[in-house]
Design an enzyme around this catalytic site. Structure first.
Site, PDB file in Angstrom:
ATOM      1  N   CYS A 194     -18.276  -4.607   8.217  1.00  0.00           N
ATOM      2  CA  CYS A 194     -18.493  -5.492   7.056  1.00  0.00           C
ATOM      3  C   CYS A 194     -17.500  -6.647   7.066  1.00  0.00           C
ATOM      4  N   CYS A 201     -18.405 -11.380   8.002  1.00  0.00           N
ATOM      5  CA  CYS A 201     -18.220 -12.431   6.984  1.00  0.00           C
ATOM      6  C   CYS A 201     -18.157 -13.824   7.612  1.00  0.00           C
ATOM      7  N   CYS A 235     -23.451  -3.011   7.227  1.00  0.00           N
ATOM      8  CA  CYS A 235     -22.840  -1.675   7.109  1.00  0.00           C
ATOM      9  C   CYS A 235     -23.740  -0.606   7.728  1.00  0.00           C
ATOM     10  N   CYS A 283     -19.123 -16.127  -2.345  1.00  0.00           N
ATOM     11  CA  CYS A 283     -20.111 -15.374  -1.561  1.00  0.00           C
ATOM     12  C   CYS A 283     -21.500 -16.011  -1.673  1.00  0.00           C
ATOM     13  N   CYS A 318     -18.392   5.680   3.802  1.00  0.00           N
ATOM     14  CA  CYS A 318     -17.735   4.642   4.622  1.00  0.00           C
ATOM     15  C   CYS A 318     -17.071   5.279   5.850  1.00  0.00           C
ATOM     16  N   CYS A 337     -13.303   1.130  10.582  1.00  0.00           N
ATOM     17  CA  CYS A 337     -14.556   0.407  10.830  1.00  0.00           C
ATOM     18  C   CYS A 337     -14.347  -1.032  10.397  1.00  0.00           C
ATOM     19  N   ASP A 379       0.824  -1.199   0.000  1.00  0.00           N
ATOM     20  CA  ASP A 379       0.000   0.000   0.000  1.00  0.00           C
ATOM     21  C   ASP A 379       0.866   1.260   0.000  1.00  0.00           C
ATOM     22  N   CYS A 393     -25.003 -14.949   0.088  1.00  0.00           N
ATOM     23  CA  CYS A 393     -24.761 -14.196   1.337  1.00  0.00           C
ATOM     24  C   CYS A 393     -24.727 -12.693   1.074  1.00  0.00           C
TER      25      CYS A 393
HETATM   26  C1  B12 Z   1      -8.630   3.618  -1.116  1.00  0.00           C
HETATM   27  C2  B12 Z   1      -8.677   2.491  -0.102  1.00  0.00           C
HETATM   28  C3  B12 Z   1      -9.686   2.539   0.859  1.00  0.00           C
HETATM   29  C4  B12 Z   1     -10.841   3.538   0.787  1.00  0.00           C
HETATM   30  C5  B12 Z   1     -11.816   3.091  -0.332  1.00  0.00           C
HETATM   31  C6  B12 Z   1     -12.154   1.587  -0.248  1.00  0.00           C
HETATM   32  C7  B12 Z   1     -12.488   0.925  -1.554  1.00  0.00           C
HETATM   33  N1  B12 Z   1     -13.038  -0.263  -1.443  1.00  0.00           N
HETATM   34  O1  B12 Z   1     -12.214   1.438  -2.638  1.00  0.00           O
HETATM   35  C8  B12 Z   1     -11.404   3.470   2.236  1.00  0.00           C
HETATM   36  C9  B12 Z   1     -10.760   4.574   3.068  1.00  0.00           C
HETATM   37  C10 B12 Z   1     -12.920   3.606   2.367  1.00  0.00           C
HETATM   38  C11 B12 Z   1     -10.872   2.114   2.696  1.00  0.00           C
HETATM   39  C12 B12 Z   1     -11.426   1.414   3.740  1.00  0.00           C
HETATM   40  C13 B12 Z   1     -10.965   0.170   4.180  1.00  0.00           C
HETATM   41  N2  B12 Z   1      -9.850  -0.448   3.799  1.00  0.00           N
HETATM   42 CO1  B12 Z   1      -8.789   0.158   2.323  1.00  0.00          CO
HETATM   43  N3  B12 Z   1      -7.668   0.543   0.793  1.00  0.00           N
HETATM   44  C14 B12 Z   1      -7.732   1.448  -0.126  1.00  0.00           C
HETATM   45  C15 B12 Z   1      -6.606   1.258  -1.150  1.00  0.00           C
HETATM   46  C16 B12 Z   1      -5.484   2.264  -0.833  1.00  0.00           C
HETATM   47  C17 B12 Z   1      -7.070   1.378  -2.608  1.00  0.00           C
HETATM   48  C18 B12 Z   1      -8.378   0.618  -2.945  1.00  0.00           C
HETATM   49  C19 B12 Z   1      -8.884   0.962  -4.337  1.00  0.00           C
HETATM   50  O2  B12 Z   1      -8.138   0.913  -5.294  1.00  0.00           O
HETATM   51  N4  B12 Z   1     -10.121   1.367  -4.476  1.00  0.00           N
HETATM   52  C20 B12 Z   1     -10.617   1.792  -5.796  1.00  0.00           C
HETATM   53  C21 B12 Z   1     -11.564   0.791  -6.430  1.00  0.00           C
HETATM   54  C22 B12 Z   1     -11.829   1.099  -7.901  1.00  0.00           C
HETATM   55  O3  B12 Z   1     -10.983  -0.427  -6.343  1.00  0.00           O
HETATM   56  P1  B12 Z   1     -11.751  -1.757  -6.045  1.00  0.00           P
HETATM   57  O4  B12 Z   1     -12.546  -1.799  -4.829  1.00  0.00           O
HETATM   58  O5  B12 Z   1     -10.655  -2.735  -6.210  1.00  0.00           O
HETATM   59  O6  B12 Z   1     -12.787  -1.697  -7.264  1.00  0.00           O
HETATM   60  C23 B12 Z   1     -13.128  -2.749  -7.957  1.00  0.00           C
HETATM   61  C24 B12 Z   1     -14.540  -3.098  -7.806  1.00  0.00           C
HETATM   62  O7  B12 Z   1     -15.329  -1.966  -8.124  1.00  0.00           O
HETATM   63  C25 B12 Z   1     -14.542  -4.170  -8.845  1.00  0.00           C
HETATM   64  N5  B12 Z   1     -15.825  -4.423  -9.374  1.00  0.00           N
HETATM   65  C26 B12 Z   1     -16.417  -3.812 -10.378  1.00  0.00           C
HETATM   66  N6  B12 Z   1     -17.586  -4.373 -10.594  1.00  0.00           N
HETATM   67  C27 B12 Z   1     -17.739  -5.372  -9.685  1.00  0.00           C
HETATM   68  C28 B12 Z   1     -18.771  -6.268  -9.480  1.00  0.00           C
HETATM   69  C29 B12 Z   1     -18.652  -7.238  -8.450  1.00  0.00           C
HETATM   70  C30 B12 Z   1     -19.760  -8.202  -8.223  1.00  0.00           C
HETATM   71  C31 B12 Z   1     -17.466  -7.289  -7.634  1.00  0.00           C
HETATM   72  C32 B12 Z   1     -17.329  -8.296  -6.523  1.00  0.00           C
HETATM   73  C33 B12 Z   1     -16.449  -6.344  -7.873  1.00  0.00           C
HETATM   74  C34 B12 Z   1     -16.608  -5.404  -8.918  1.00  0.00           C
HETATM   75  O8  B12 Z   1     -13.651  -3.772  -9.855  1.00  0.00           O
HETATM   76  C35 B12 Z   1     -13.013  -2.605  -9.448  1.00  0.00           C
HETATM   77  C36 B12 Z   1     -11.623  -2.445 -10.006  1.00  0.00           C
HETATM   78  O9  B12 Z   1     -11.014  -3.635 -10.341  1.00  0.00           O
HETATM   79  C37 B12 Z   1      -6.156  -0.224  -0.843  1.00  0.00           C
HETATM   80  C38 B12 Z   1      -4.664  -0.514  -0.995  1.00  0.00           C
HETATM   81  C39 B12 Z   1      -4.230  -0.513  -2.451  1.00  0.00           C
HETATM   82  N7  B12 Z   1      -3.153   0.157  -2.734  1.00  0.00           N
HETATM   83  O10 B12 Z   1      -4.874  -1.136  -3.290  1.00  0.00           O
HETATM   84  C40 B12 Z   1      -6.600  -0.417   0.631  1.00  0.00           C
HETATM   85  C41 B12 Z   1      -7.165  -1.780   1.016  1.00  0.00           C
HETATM   86  C42 B12 Z   1      -8.158  -2.180  -0.039  1.00  0.00           C
HETATM   87  N8  B12 Z   1      -7.904  -1.514   2.293  1.00  0.00           N
HETATM   88  C43 B12 Z   1      -7.857  -2.449   3.116  1.00  0.00           C
HETATM   89  C44 B12 Z   1      -8.556  -2.450   4.360  1.00  0.00           C
HETATM   90  C45 B12 Z   1      -8.155  -3.506   5.373  1.00  0.00           C
HETATM   91  C46 B12 Z   1      -9.555  -1.504   4.614  1.00  0.00           C
HETATM   92  C47 B12 Z   1     -10.524  -1.468   5.815  1.00  0.00           C
HETATM   93  C48 B12 Z   1     -11.002  -2.824   6.299  1.00  0.00           C
HETATM   94  C49 B12 Z   1      -9.839  -0.693   6.969  1.00  0.00           C
HETATM   95  C50 B12 Z   1     -10.705  -0.466   8.194  1.00  0.00           C
HETATM   96  N9  B12 Z   1     -10.863  -1.450   9.071  1.00  0.00           N
HETATM   97  O11 B12 Z   1     -11.218   0.616   8.397  1.00  0.00           O
HETATM   98  C51 B12 Z   1     -11.699  -0.626   5.236  1.00  0.00           C
HETATM   99  C52 B12 Z   1     -12.755  -1.513   4.543  1.00  0.00           C
HETATM  100  C53 B12 Z   1     -13.814  -0.750   3.811  1.00  0.00           C
HETATM  101  C54 B12 Z   1     -14.331  -1.518   2.593  1.00  0.00           C
HETATM  102  N10 B12 Z   1     -15.473  -2.162   2.720  1.00  0.00           N
HETATM  103  O12 B12 Z   1     -13.661  -1.519   1.543  1.00  0.00           O
HETATM  104  C55 B12 Z   1      -7.031  -3.623   2.627  1.00  0.00           C
HETATM  105  C56 B12 Z   1      -7.953  -4.768   2.194  1.00  0.00           C
HETATM  106  C57 B12 Z   1      -7.321  -6.135   2.349  1.00  0.00           C
HETATM  107  C58 B12 Z   1      -8.157  -7.199   1.718  1.00  0.00           C
HETATM  108  N11 B12 Z   1      -8.317  -8.307   2.427  1.00  0.00           N
HETATM  109  O13 B12 Z   1      -8.633  -7.071   0.630  1.00  0.00           O
HETATM  110  C59 B12 Z   1      -6.199  -2.950   1.443  1.00  0.00           C
HETATM  111  C60 B12 Z   1      -5.890  -3.859   0.265  1.00  0.00           C
HETATM  112  C61 B12 Z   1      -4.883  -2.443   2.087  1.00  0.00           C
HETATM  113  C62 B12 Z   1      -3.854  -3.551   2.318  1.00  0.00           C
HETATM  114  N12 B12 Z   1      -2.644  -3.381   1.792  1.00  0.00           N
HETATM  115  O14 B12 Z   1      -4.097  -4.560   2.923  1.00  0.00           O
HETATM  116  N13 B12 Z   1      -9.825   1.706   1.931  1.00  0.00           N
HETATM  117  S1  SF4 Z   2     -20.072 -11.446   4.289  1.00  0.00           S
HETATM  118 FE1  SF4 Z   2     -18.379 -12.514   3.249  1.00  0.00          FE
HETATM  119  S2  SF4 Z   2     -19.336 -14.227   2.145  1.00  0.00           S
HETATM  120 FE2  SF4 Z   2     -20.981 -12.798   2.734  1.00  0.00          FE
HETATM  121  S3  SF4 Z   2     -21.222 -11.461   0.909  1.00  0.00           S
HETATM  122 FE3  SF4 Z   2     -19.815 -10.415   2.300  1.00  0.00          FE
HETATM  123  S4  SF4 Z   2     -17.781 -11.050   1.638  1.00  0.00           S
HETATM  124 FE4  SF4 Z   2     -19.237 -12.485   0.713  1.00  0.00          FE
HETATM  125  S1  SF4 Z   3     -15.950  -0.312   6.753  1.00  0.00           S
HETATM  126 FE1  SF4 Z   3     -17.557  -1.554   5.811  1.00  0.00          FE
HETATM  127  S2  SF4 Z   3     -19.238  -1.581   7.320  1.00  0.00           S
HETATM  128 FE2  SF4 Z   3     -17.870   0.085   7.895  1.00  0.00          FE
HETATM  129  S3  SF4 Z   3     -18.816   1.867   6.917  1.00  0.00           S
HETATM  130 FE3  SF4 Z   3     -17.198   1.097   5.514  1.00  0.00          FE
HETATM  131  S4  SF4 Z   3     -18.286  -0.274   4.120  1.00  0.00           S
HETATM  132 FE4  SF4 Z   3     -19.641   0.092   5.889  1.00  0.00          FE
END
Ligand code: B12
Ligand code: SF4
Ligand code: SF4
Length: 346
Positions: A239, A243, A193, A183, A209, A236, A129, A186
């Site tokens: 979510c 799981c 959230c 998934c 978020c 937070c 990251d 589920c």
């Molecule tokens: C920006 C960021 C955030 C932002 C935005 C989150 C987001 N989901 O985009 C915020 C601040 C909200 C955030 C929060 C959190 N984050 Co964060 N974050 C990042 C970061 C820096 C970039 C993520 C990113 O590129 N987002 C942009 C979007 C476009 O990316 P995407 O989600 O991959 O988008 C894809 C989907 O839209 C998908 N898609 C499109 N259509 C569809 C359809 C379906 C059905 C599906 C399934 C997918 C899908 O395709 C897109 C692109 O490929 C990464 C680290 C990194 N350098 O990658 C960490 C990272 C994702 N975060 C992480 C974590 C742990 C968290 C938190 C749990 C922290 C916390 N406890 O507060 C929360 C979880 C919130 C959540 N539900 O995501 C971890 C996740 C680890 C993992 N197991 O995957 C990462 C990877 C950091 C790390 N090095 O470990 N985060």
């Molecule tokens: S809680 Fe886990 S298994 Fe259920 S929809 Fe979310 S990521 Fe998938």
């Molecule tokens: S970390 Fe997950 S449960 Fe918490 S506000 Fe963000 S998307 Fe919702």
């Protein structure tokens, strides 16, 4: 070679290893561009600035051929959401209750990288990251897990509790097959959230978020979202914790990720007392330092406003004269929220 890399990575403390080709399917860039075009990156301006380099590993480093993706478990013991029912306490996200994972994982990545370069003569770069890398799509390609409806990678062995990191290498390594989506029907994370930030189709609205609101936003927390945040003061986990795959995750034994006692269930009253020096002392090696004292105390004030605890009003009153305009504004809000709710109500 793959077996040797895997064995060395596990020996160094990584939990899971996968291999991906350093190529980006066209969908990645389109999805990221759509996210940015919709303004979902909010105050995370770097996401717009680095879009082109980020969407393709070879745009970041043309020589890269393969990516070793590493998962590091930080699975907690017990239910991290128990604290949500204790409104006089602040909830600091599981990942931030001790040392900053970037530091811990980076040390291991460097050790693995050194070994790999010495063993094979390859060139490599390591990331946790720390650069414009799309970590989740790469992890999905590498077979580490699938992307859950909360948008993060879920592993069959470690559930949602995995930090991701990568080694980009010039070696040609056979990729692992991607893990299928498990998934099913589920929706537990979507339903859990508190702010309805997840749409159920794998997309997030980060500007709703709580993780974004307490860590990333620069512009203050929108008034309509404050009452939904409860006592979550940094990050937070709702979510992630919801799981069902987490039941297979053994709790981490890594000392850097075991909760520090003072960050496990801190009293809001104690957090509200932190000035700059106190904040630095408590959070110096912790990810919480990213928020800075003013934004952290502003989140604490939101939690106090939501607590219904009249005895906390004394802290709110003091902070109404704080030097920070953000803290003063949130103290005003907390004062009226407390006055409106009365004592002892949630
Ligand atoms: C920006 C960021 C955030 C932002 C935005 C989150 C987001 N989901 O985009 C915020 C601040 C909200 C955030 C929060 C959190 N984050 Co964060 N974050 C990042 C970061 C820096 C970039 C993520 C990113 O590129 N987002 C942009 C979007 C476009 O990316 P995407 O989600 O991959 O988008 C894809 C989907 O839209 C998908 N898609 C499109 N259509 C569809 C359809 C379906 C059905 C599906 C399934 C997918 C899908 O395709 C897109 C692109 O490929 C990464 C680290 C990194 N350098 O990658 C960490 C990272 C994702 N975060 C992480 C974590 C742990 C968290 C938190 C749990 C922290 C916390 N406890 O507060 C929360 C979880 C919130 C959540 N539900 O995501 C971890 C996740 C680890 C993992 N197991 O995957 C990462 C990877 C950091 C790390 N090095 O470990 N985060
Ligand atoms: S809680 Fe886990 S298994 Fe259920 S929809 Fe979310 S990521 Fe998938
Ligand atoms: S970390 Fe997950 S449960 Fe918490 S506000 Fe963000 S998307 Fe919702």
């Amino acid at each position: 070679m793959k077996d040797a890399i895997r064995a060395k990575a596990l020996e160094l403390g990584f939990s899971q290893v996968g291999f991906a080709a350093a190529a980006a399917p066209p969908g990645w860039k389109a999805d990221l561009a759509a996210y940015v075009a919709d303004g979902r990156h909010g105050d995370m301006g770097w996401m717009a600035d680095t879009l082109d380099r980020r969407a393709d590993p070879q745009a970041l480093w043309p020589e890269v051929r393969s990516v070793v993706v590493l998962g590091t478990s930080y699975a907690p013991k017990g239910d991290p959401l128990d604290l949500i029912r204790r409104p006089e306490r602040g909830v600091i996200s599981v990942y931030a209750r001790n040392r900053d994972y970037h530091d811990t994982v980076k040390k291991r990545l460097k050790a693995l990288g050194r070994w790999l370069a010495e063993t094979t003569g390859c060139a490599l770069k390591v990331f946790v990251d720390t650069a414009p890398v799309m970590e989740k799509p790469l992890a999905g390609q590498s077979g580490l897990g699938w992307r859950g409806r909360h948008t993060n990678i879920v592993s069959r062995s470690f559930g949602s509790w995995l930090f991701l990191s990568e080694i980009f290498t010039t070696l040609e390594i056979e990729p692992d097959p991607p893990e299928p989506d498990r998934c099913g029907s589920c929706r537990a994370c979507v339903d859990a959230c508190p702010t309805a930030a997840l749409d159920g189709d794998g997309h997030i609205e980060p500007r709703r978020c709580i993780s974004y609101l307490t860590i990333e936003t620069r512009g203050g927390i929108p008034a309509e979202l404050r009452p939904l945040m409860g006592n979550r003061v940094y990050g937070c986990d709702d979510c992630m914790a919801a799981c069902p795959w987490n039941k297979f995750a053994p709790p981490t034994t890594e000392p850097d990720f075991l909760p520090r006692v003072e960050l496990t269930a801190p009293l809001l009253a104690d957090l509200a007392r932190l000035d700059e020096a106190g904040f630095r002392e408590v959070f110096t090696a912790s990810p919480v330092k990213r928020a800075g004292r003013d934004r952290f105390v502003a989140s604490v004030l939101v939690a106090i406003g939501n607590s219904g605890r009249a005895e906390l009003a004394v802290h709110v009153e003091r902070l109404r004269n704080d030097p920070s305009p953000l803290v003063r504004a949130m103290a005003d809000w907390a004062a009226s929220a407390l006055a409106g709710q009365g004592s002892g109500q949630l």
